[in-house]
Design a protein around this motif. Structure first.
Motif, mmCIF file in Angstrom:
data_model
loop_
_atom_site.group_PDB
_atom_site.id
_atom_site.type_symbol
_atom_site.label_atom_id
_atom_site.label_comp_id
_atom_site.label_asym_id
_atom_site.label_seq_id
_atom_site.Cartn_x
_atom_site.Cartn_y
_atom_site.Cartn_z
ATOM 1 N N GLY A 92 0.793 -1.224 0.000
ATOM 2 C CA GLY A 92 0.000 0.000 0.000
ATOM 3 C C GLY A 92 0.821 1.267 0.000
ATOM 4 O O GLY A 92 0.356 2.317 0.407
ATOM 5 N N ARG A 113 -3.586 -3.737 6.375
ATOM 6 C CA ARG A 113 -4.841 -3.767 5.623
ATOM 7 C C ARG A 113 -5.997 -4.209 6.521
ATOM 8 O O ARG A 113 -5.806 -4.979 7.453
ATOM 9 C CB ARG A 113 -4.711 -4.695 4.420
ATOM 10 N N LEU A 200 -6.209 1.008 -0.353
ATOM 11 C CA LEU A 200 -5.980 0.624 1.047
ATOM 12 C C LEU A 200 -7.243 0.109 1.728
ATOM 13 O O LEU A 200 -7.174 -0.397 2.848
ATOM 14 C CB LEU A 200 -5.422 1.813 1.834
ATOM 15 N N THR A 203 -8.897 -5.817 1.608
ATOM 16 C CA THR A 203 -8.276 -6.749 2.538
ATOM 17 C C THR A 203 -7.107 -7.443 1.843
ATOM 18 O O THR A 203 -6.914 -7.313 0.625
ATOM 19 C CB THR A 203 -9.282 -7.804 3.011
ATOM 20 N N ASP A 204 -6.325 -8.204 2.598
ATOM 21 C CA ASP A 204 -5.210 -8.948 2.013
ATOM 22 C C ASP A 204 -5.693 -9.912 0.933
ATOM 23 O O ASP A 204 -5.051 -10.065 -0.112
ATOM 24 C CB ASP A 204 -4.463 -9.732 3.103
#
Length: 402
Positions: A92, A113, A200, A203-204
């Motif tokens: 990010g 995140r 951002l 989520t992952d």
């Protein structure tokens, strides 16, 4: 201009200064001992000089070997830059590595995140009559120091910043810093580097899915895209998701979106704008409207209240569907640099949707336009447009309802 600090902060400052002074004094003692020892060794003979010569020869040999292993050609350098770009995309961070290698710059903050909560898809009760009116932070988010009017607030969150801290941090270049100074204290406002980056919000897992698609399409992070590359990318995504190519109408819509992402008619779209557009597409695909409402900040909810109340003239808590679409367009008023109306300024975004009064005079369309919409429905339907209006960029990152 003075700086106000609490008693606890003053004590912390004194303790830190004491620790620095002690470390400095200890370093001077150690250095003096090393100098004395070096002088003694010099008196014994020319051993240090020979050792130094051998060390230099060994370093030169290691350097040659390192160049051979890492590859001194353009391909090795390109691979390294590409790897850095993928790392920044994953973490990010949108700054070049050379901008962060300066010794005088501050350390960029680590970003974690978000994670989906168990109740993420459940409705969030947001009162229409109660304004939240959150206050901005009192101290700079970077240096944690208060200096009154020298602090620039974010229009999305409660963070405030010094322009000098952002410059030292390396996140904002000269043009972006000047834009912040010009707009942060105006009605238009300015989004900080957290809120400006829509990526951002993923989520992952969502970020991993997006990165895999980029890799399969051979999209190079932080590179500009021309219209043919954007078309090729969407053809690939359509083939992957629906096992078919884009239709002629869908290609026209992609080109219309390209125009929306290139408001200055440069012939290409910048990487952040493409990334934000795709990030919004991921949010619309994987998140429910209730989940998107939870992403809104208190300032954004207050702005939505103000718009809704301005349209609810009879104060019955309801507006029409047509007024709802009008409100969704209003989030992007700040992006227009001229005095044209919102409808004219967004005419390049794409084809008029079928439910629009301009596209059809059918009774069904007219009935839909006067359909009542409550505050809760308005907030859920508008959440994706409110999020899309966060970036400071003049590009349109989502297709608007007309």
């Amino acid at each position: 201009m003075g700086v106000l600090m609490s008693k606890k902060q003053s004590v912390d400052k004194v303790q830190k200064c004491t620790a620095v002074v002690s470390a400095f004094q200890s370093g001077i003692k150690d250095r003096a001992a090393l100098v004395k020892q070096a002088e003694g060794d010099t008196e014994d003979g020319d051993v240090p000089a020979k050792t130094s010569t051998r060390d230099e020869e060994k370093s030169a040999e290691d350097g040659k070997g390192g160049e051979t292993e890492s590859g001194s050609g353009p391909s090795g350098s390109s691979a390294s830059v590409n790897q850095e770009a993928w790392s920044r995309l994953r973490d990010g961070k949108g700054v070049e590595p050379e901008d962060l290698e300066k010794s005088h710059q501050l350390t960029p903050p680590a970003y974690v995140r978000p994670k989906r909560e168990a109740d993420d898809d459940q409705p969030l009760e947001v009162e229409l009559a109660i304004k939240e009116q959150p206050k901005s932070d009192e101290m700079c988010d970077v240096c944690e120091v208060w200096t009154a009017d020298d602090l620039y607030p974010c229009r999305i969150c409660t963070r405030v910043f010094h322009d000098g801290c952002l410059r030292e941090l390396g996140y904002l270049r000269a043009e972006a810093l000047q834009e912040m100074r010009d707009t942060a204290h105006t009605v238009t406002g300015w989004s900080c580097y957290y809120c400006d980056n829509l990526n951002l919000l993923l989520t992952d897992e969502e970020m991993y899915s997006l990165m895999e698609t980029f890799k399969q399409c051979k999209i190079i992070p932080e590179s500009c895209l021309v219209s043919d590359e954007l078309l090729q990318y969407h053809h690939f995504v359509s083939k992957q998701q629906f096992d078919k190519d884009l239709t002629d109408e869908q290609e026209e819509e992609v080109l219309a979106q390209f125009a929306a992402l290139d408001p200055d008619k440069k012939g290409h779209i910048e990487w952040p704008d493409f990334l934000y557009f795709e990030s919004l597409a991921v949010l619309r695909k994987f998140r429910t409207e209730n989940s998107l409402v939870r992403l809104l900040t208190a300032k954004e909810r207050d702005a939505a209240r103000l718009v809704f109340l301005g349209l609810d003239l009879d104060e019955d808590g309801l507006i029409t569907r047509a007024e709802c679409c009008q409100a969704q367009q209003s989030w992007f008023n700040k992006l227009s640099k001229d005095s044209q109306s919102c409808n004219l300024s967004i005419s390049h975004v794409g084809p008029i949707c079928e439910s629009s009064p301009a596209s059809s005079s059918s009774e069904q369309s007219k009935t839909d336009d006067i359909r009542p919409t409550s505050w809760a429905d308005f907030l859920r339907e508008s959440s994706i447009y409110i999020l899309a209006a966060r970036p400071n960029s003049t590009a349109m990152h989502i297709r608007l309802p007309l």
